[in-house]
Scaffold this motif. Structure first.
Motif, PDB file in Angstrom:
ATOM      1  N   ARG A 104      -2.053  -5.791  11.031  1.00 47.76           N
ATOM      2  CA  ARG A 104      -1.932  -5.848   9.309  1.00 47.76           C
ATOM      3  C   ARG A 104      -1.529  -6.526   8.540  1.00 47.76           C
ATOM      4  N   ILE A 105      -2.926  -7.266   7.877  1.00 48.78           N
ATOM      5  CA  ILE A 105      -3.495  -7.850   6.995  1.00 48.78           C
ATOM      6  C   ILE A 105      -3.504  -5.832   5.598  1.00 48.78           C
ATOM      7  N   ALA A 106      -4.404  -5.133   7.177  1.00 50.24           N
ATOM      8  CA  ALA A 106      -5.034  -3.436   6.556  1.00 50.24           C
ATOM      9  C   ALA A 106      -3.187  -3.281   6.917  1.00 50.24           C
ATOM     10  N   ARG A 107      -2.216  -3.132   6.748  1.00 50.40           N
ATOM     11  CA  ARG A 107      -1.331  -2.447   6.834  1.00 50.40           C
ATOM     12  C   ARG A 107      -0.553  -2.893   5.685  1.00 50.40           C
ATOM     13  N   PHE A 108      -0.797  -4.547   5.337  1.00 44.40           N
ATOM     14  CA  PHE A 108      -0.226  -4.718   3.837  1.00 44.40           C
ATOM     15  C   PHE A 108      -0.345  -4.099   3.134  1.00 44.40           C
ATOM     16  N   LEU A 109      -1.753  -4.073   3.210  1.00 43.93           N
ATOM     17  CA  LEU A 109      -2.943  -4.141   2.080  1.00 43.93           C
ATOM     18  C   LEU A 109      -2.551  -2.366   1.789  1.00 43.93           C
ATOM     19  N   VAL A 110      -2.446  -1.549   2.332  1.00 46.78           N
ATOM     20  CA  VAL A 110      -2.407  -0.036   1.921  1.00 46.78           C
ATOM     21  C   VAL A 110      -1.078  -0.205   1.972  1.00 46.78           C
ATOM     22  N   GLY A 111      -0.304  -0.556   1.955  1.00 44.33           N
ATOM     23  CA  GLY A 111       1.547  -0.339   2.092  1.00 44.33           C
ATOM     24  C   GLY A 111       1.488  -0.203   0.269  1.00 44.33           C
ATOM     25  N   ILE A 112       0.943  -1.420  -0.048  1.00 42.38           N
ATOM     26  CA  ILE A 112       1.577  -1.890  -1.198  1.00 42.38           C
ATOM     27  C   ILE A 112       0.680  -1.546  -2.044  1.00 42.38           C
ATOM     28  N   VAL A 113      -0.393  -1.176  -2.209  1.00 43.08           N
ATOM     29  CA  VAL A 113      -1.247   0.157  -3.116  1.00 43.08           C
ATOM     30  C   VAL A 113      -0.762   1.565  -3.030  1.00 43.08           C
ATOM     31  N   PHE A 114      -0.503   2.137  -2.403  1.00 41.87           N
ATOM     32  CA  PHE A 114       0.728   3.238  -1.869  1.00 41.87           C
ATOM     33  C   PHE A 114       1.546   2.880  -2.594  1.00 41.87           C
ATOM     34  N   ILE A 115       2.487   2.484  -2.457  1.00 40.72           N
ATOM     35  CA  ILE A 115       3.775   1.894  -3.441  1.00 40.72           C
ATOM     36  C   ILE A 115       3.832   1.687  -4.357  1.00 40.72           C
ATOM     37  N   PHE A 116       2.697   1.533  -5.021  1.00 39.38           N
ATOM     38  CA  PHE A 116       2.075   0.510  -6.493  1.00 39.38           C
ATOM     39  C   PHE A 116       1.634   2.552  -7.300  1.00 39.38           C
ATOM     40  N   SER A 117       0.898   2.604  -7.009  1.00 42.55           N
ATOM     41  CA  SER A 117       0.164   3.862  -6.983  1.00 42.55           C
ATOM     42  C   SER A 117       1.390   4.700  -7.236  1.00 42.55           C
ATOM     43  N   GLY A 118       2.409   4.992  -6.447  1.00 42.77           N
ATOM     44  CA  GLY A 118       3.047   5.920  -6.424  1.00 42.77           C
ATOM     45  C   GLY A 118       4.035   5.352  -7.582  1.00 42.77           C
TER      46      GLY A 118
END
Length: 381
Positions: free
Chosen positions: A22-36
């Motif tokens: 769950r933590i991995a999902r949160f980190l990956v999701g936030i990084v991709f949203i911010f980068s995009g």
């Protein structure tokens, strides 16, 4: 005594590995949203990066030279789609929309980005990948390391994908798709909503051409096969110089390549004096000709005022003179600026850029060319 009451209770809870997923999902999701989001705010900037990569690949892989150059005209569309995909997949991961499909798409996307950043770092070809646009500048190996970490996290999520409960959140993903594509179209049709470039409104160009504080260096020297580092250059002449390293990297000038000239003189310093409106013409082959009447009206309306208009361009003298004749701008003086600098100053072609005493007072896409009265009010208000 009831035997049922004497049996130990079974402890229930979330397994540690599921928490980790769950933590991995949160980190990956936030990084991709911010980068995009950062890149979609300025899709033309991302387009420039794609062009750099394709031109480099065309040189480095002669067999596919024509293929990579054929992709260059589509880089703006690719820019919007790739940036939007980062945001959409990041949101889909956070809201558990079709998780199995989402994580595999994220894996393919990060594999592509990891290849680009590795190529940049290993071959030192495109030294700024633009992973976070102009908001955060990363060195090539740092960008590659970031992508490796994301790849590991995504692989970890893939390993636990069967534990992710799919949710009926398609409406969230649909709304995200509409909004992200809308943001991309808006940034192309006007200008980036958030201008993170050093030539943005309110920025002082001459101030950014100077270090924010005195630059400090350390010296790497060698003696008897041993390497030592000194804050000051050693007076011992037996030391052999190896390298000079900048200590306060953040103090470097933000602008190092701004220069304006013509065949007769350097005009850079004069651009910081008084009130000047610059019509920026990056190319004469693919500019929006329909916007020129509004620009001509603006230039005509500034006659007799203290706002002096000029053309800044990177094309040849013959091209710019033909452009002036075609669009009745023959009376406008023109000066040369490096093509890369013009791309950084202005994301549209043509565009208008207003400076007063070296400070940027206005910046307009050709779709929003101001009137002469608006310009006068800005500098005299």
């Amino acid at each position: 005594m009831n035997p049922a009451t004497t049996q130990p209770k079974i402890k229930t809870g979330t397994p540690p590995m599921l928490w980790a997923a769950r933590i991995a999902r949160f980190l990956v999701g936030i990084v991709f949203i911010f980068s995009g989001l950062i890149k979609l705010n300025d899709p033309v900037g991302t387009q420039i990066k794609f062009e750099e990569y394709f031109e480099v690949f065309a040189q480095d892989v002669p067999l596919l030279h024509n293929f990579f150059l054929a992709l260059v005209p589509f880089t703006l569309t690719m820019s919007v789609l790739f940036c939007a995909a980062e945001i959409i997949l990041g949101v889909a991961l956070l809201v558990s929309y079709k998780p199995k499909l989402t994580v595999w798409l994220l894996f393919f996307l990060i594999t592509f980005f990891t290849f680009l950043t590795f190529y940049s770092a290993y071959f030192n070809r495109v030294t700024d990948c633009g992973c976070f646009g102009d908001a955060i500048k990363l060195k090539p190996w740092t960008s590659f390391g970031k992508d490796v970490v994301l790849t590991v996290l995504i692989l970890f999520i893939i390993g636990h994908r069967n534990r992710i409960t799919p949710r009926k959140t398609g409406w969230v993903v649909f709304l995200t798709t509409v909004l992200t594509l809308g943001l991309g179209v808006y940034a192309i049709s006007f200008l980036p909503p958030l201008d993170l470039l050093p030539y943005a409104v309110g920025k002082s160009i001459p101030a950014q051409m100077k270090p924010s504080e005195p630059l400090r260096y350390r010296y790497v020297m060698e003696k008897n096969g041993k390497t030592e580092t000194f804050e000051k250059y050693p007076t011992d002449t037996t030391y052999k110089f190896k390298e000079m390293q900048l200590v306060n990297e953040s103090a470097k000038p933000k602008i190092t390549d701004y220069r304006v000239w013509n065949d007769e003189s350097d005009f850079t310093q004069q651009t910081f004096e008084g009130k000047k409106l610059f019509v920026i013409v990056k190319k004469t082959t693919d500019l929006d000709a329909g916007s020129l009447p509004a620009i001509r009206s603006l230039v005509d309306g500034l006659k007799g005022s203290d706002v002096k208009p000029y053309i800044l361009t990177s094309v040849s003298d013959d091209e710019i003179k033909a452009f002036q004749n075609e669009f009745q701008l023959g009376g406008l003086p023109y000066y040369k600026v490096d093509a890369t600098v013009l791309k950084t100053i202005m994301r549209s072609n043509p565009g208008t850029w207003l400076m007063q005493d070296g400070v940027v007072r206005g910046k307009w896409h050709y779709n929003t060319t101001p009137s002469a009265e608006e310009v006068k009010q800005l500098v005299n208000g």
